[in-house]
Design an enzyme around this catalytic site. Sequence first.
Site, short mmCIF file in Angstrom:
data_model
loop_
_atom_site.label_atom_id
_atom_site.label_comp_id
_atom_site.label_asym_id
_atom_site.label_seq_id
_atom_site.Cartn_x
_atom_site.Cartn_y
_atom_site.Cartn_z
CB SER A 187 -0.96 -0.04 1.19
OG SER A 187 -1.95 0.94 1.10
CD GLU A 214 -5.16 -4.30 -3.89
OE1 GLU A 214 -5.35 -3.79 -2.76
OE2 GLU A 214 -4.09 -4.86 -4.21
#
Length: 418
Positions: free
Chosen positions: A90, A216
């Site tokens: 991330s 996601e």
Amino acid sequence: MVYIHGGNFVHMSGGSLLYDGSVLSQKGEVIVVNVDYRLGALGFLVTGSGDGDAVGNYGILDQRQALKWVKENIKAFGGEPGRVTLFGQSAGAQSAMIHLASEESSALFHNAIIQSSPFSIPYKTHAEAIILGAHFASLLNCTARDINCLRQKNSVDIAQAQFISRGKLSSLRYLEEFEPWGPWVDGVTVKAEPITAMDKGFFQKKPVMIGTTSEETRIYIYNAWDKPIDTVVYTAAILATHPNHAVEIMYEYPPDEPQDQRNNLAVLATDFIFGCATRHVTRKMLDYGVSDVWLYIYDHAFSFPGWGNMTFCQGHVCHGSEVPFVFQSAGRGGFKYTPDELSLSDLIISYWSNFAKTGDPVGMPGSGVKAVPDWPRYHVEIQQKQWPYQHFRTPKSFVDPKYNAPYCDFWDKVGYDN
């Protein structure tokens, strides 16, 4: 293996139990180094560009300093200064990409593993960073450039102002609001927007493993809208994000669930921000001469109730789903893997550690690393025919030659600008 944690550049810590590297270290026979860096306003506040101003990107500089420490000291821990793998998830993956584009960071690591980088989320311009900084200062009853005033505030007030300022408008770019605190493009520490940097070849030619999870953005969509959204909201979100191609996008991702469009929006956003943008980046790496690139898709929803009150992710492969399998750390939270999940985690650890030790997730002849199934690397000849992913899932992972190809072909045509 040096890990940069995620958390939207405002949350988490390298000391989190989720990132406990003991199993990865033991099973992979590698040294794992977790780093912390300044977050939120402390890491990314910009008040101006003059003497005494906060100029931002401090969190990225902290990470570089940690890499320097590793290079200078890891030999004392039994490590190899000439074999450092940088990996992150991330915001940590975004950070790793920034270091991959940096000449100053280049000598400090040799391979990179990029887990779920949101390539289509833009970084701030200087003007946008200044506006956010002004909102933050105002909430602390300081003028925008009064650093001395800001330094008098305590940590509780700073944290509250940092949180509230995230909801203040500092940009007209819709997706930028999903990551308000973070890097800005200064042309030095941060060379360019993520996609632009890759399109222009602003990166070092190092072996890279890169991939995403299959769902996601579900966590972001369902957090942003805690109730069902209709077609009007769905259309408005597309128009705000990609106005020049909204009609084409609506045609490609039609609103076929009249009662609630959140799932459709999550599928669209996952392709645009993560999955297809990542495939686009791997192609650019090849175009600029990187010959060692491996792509994966992580597609397993864990069995244990690890999402807490975010029940909309239970049974889904939300952002971050691969992390407790990379570190095999679910037991630290009191959770238990199924036998298939344990096998999946062991496989991932083997690929990650093989890559760290040899520059290839499968390993190299005579390297003595754990044997694993083949994972094709990319080269120009294969690009003309297919784009294979290592598809991680239970009960068995496999090479997927054309995962999501029609949708990614669509996004490659309309582009990733927003």
